[in-house]
Enzyme design. Structure first.
Site, PDB file in Angstrom:
ATOM      1  CG  ASP A 182      -1.708   1.210   1.428  1.00 52.21           C
ATOM      2  OD1 ASP A 182      -2.346   1.636   0.442  1.00 52.21           O
ATOM      3  OD2 ASP A 182      -1.716   1.774   2.541  1.00 52.21           O
ATOM      4  CG  ASP A 188      -2.013   7.778   1.276  1.00 49.50           C
ATOM      5  OD1 ASP A 188      -1.356   8.791   1.560  1.00 49.50           O
ATOM      6  OD2 ASP A 188      -2.738   7.687   0.274  1.00 49.50           O
ATOM      7  CG  ASP A 203      -1.762   2.288   6.642  1.00 46.62           C
ATOM      8  OD1 ASP A 203      -2.122   3.300   7.257  1.00 46.62           O
ATOM      9  OD2 ASP A 203      -2.032   2.101   5.441  1.00 46.62           O
TER      10      ASP A 203
END
Length: 251
Positions: free
Chosen positions: A28, A30, A189
């Site tokens: 991922d 961000d 996250d």
């Protein structure tokens, strides 16, 4: 005591062994490559207050984490402006432009990121960035971090049939890389992202960058790490390498 402290270190140590020999890692962007959530929170807080959202009271971080972080822009627009989707999408465009204004100067990599990217490069593994961020944001963040040449592909949620938490972006990443889910894993996250990776059939290593640990655990990651310096990660990678060597010798 944190969730990660309670997790069985033996379990996390061997959590990736079944992937041997490893082919690919999907990241991922961000909150996984960089700690960008504070910048997104600031942009949302300022612009929503400017238009009088919530009676003009600024949103707090809890509201941001529960309703915005990790979600696709279409879904955020529908949530913030349930009776006017078009206005919601225009707001999201303005917010992303606002984010990009100061992201280039303020983005910082997650601790230990370059140690991990070197490990990945040294082993010639395939790698892709898979994100719900707009392409302009994703490419800006990846470029700012100096990782444009690192990634073999950048997969954008809105360019797939469904964005995260659906598995489509990760499945597309595997397809583009010509990698097998049986020999690949994901770094994420957010709850949305972890769910997407798990739904795509891959183990997900969750990063505790900003989101609450108990929420991340509910999405069923293989294990959680604080950042890329976390000893649990390197213990798991060491066992994976041992298993890969054993399988190579057996062949």
């Amino acid at each position: 005591m944190t969730v990660s402290d309670r997790a069985d270190p033996v379990d996390s140590k061997f959590a990736l062994v079944k992937l041997a020999p490893l082919e690919a890692i999907l990241f991922d962007v961000d909150g996984t490559l960089c700690d960008s959530d504070p910048l997104h929170y600031y942009a949302f807080r300022e612009l929503l207050q400017e238009i009088g959202f919530n009676g003009g009271a600024p949103i707090d971080e809890e509201f941001f984490v529960q309703n915005i972080a990790g979600k696709h822009n279409d879904d955020i627009a529908r949530f913030l402006f349930p009776s006017d989707f078009e206005r919601g999408m225009k707001f999201m465009e303005d917010k992303e432009a606002y984010f990009r204004k100061f992201a280039k100067e303020q983005l910082k990599p997650v601790n230990g990121l370059y140690k991990l990217t070197k490990w990945v490069e040294d082993r010639g593994l395939k790698r892709a960035a898979v994100t719900n961020a707009p392409r302009a944001n994703a490419e800006l963040m990846i470029s700012t971090l100096g990782l444009t040449e690192f990634f073999h592909a950048v997969i954008i949620g809105s360019e797939c049939e469904h964005a995260k938490p659906h598995p489509d972006p990760y499945l597309k990443g595997l397809e583009v890389l010509k990698a097998s889910k049986e020999h690949s894993f994901v770094f994420e996250d957010s709850v949305s992202g972890i769910k997407a990776g798990v739904a795509a059939g891959m183990p997900v290593v969750g990063l505790m960058t900003r989101n609450p640990e108990h929420l991340l655990m509910e999405a069923k990651p293989a294990f959680l790490i604080k950042d890329y310096e976390d000893p649990k990660l390197w213990a798991a990678l060491e066992e994976l390498e041992k298993a890969s060597g054993s399988k190579t010798n057996a062949a």
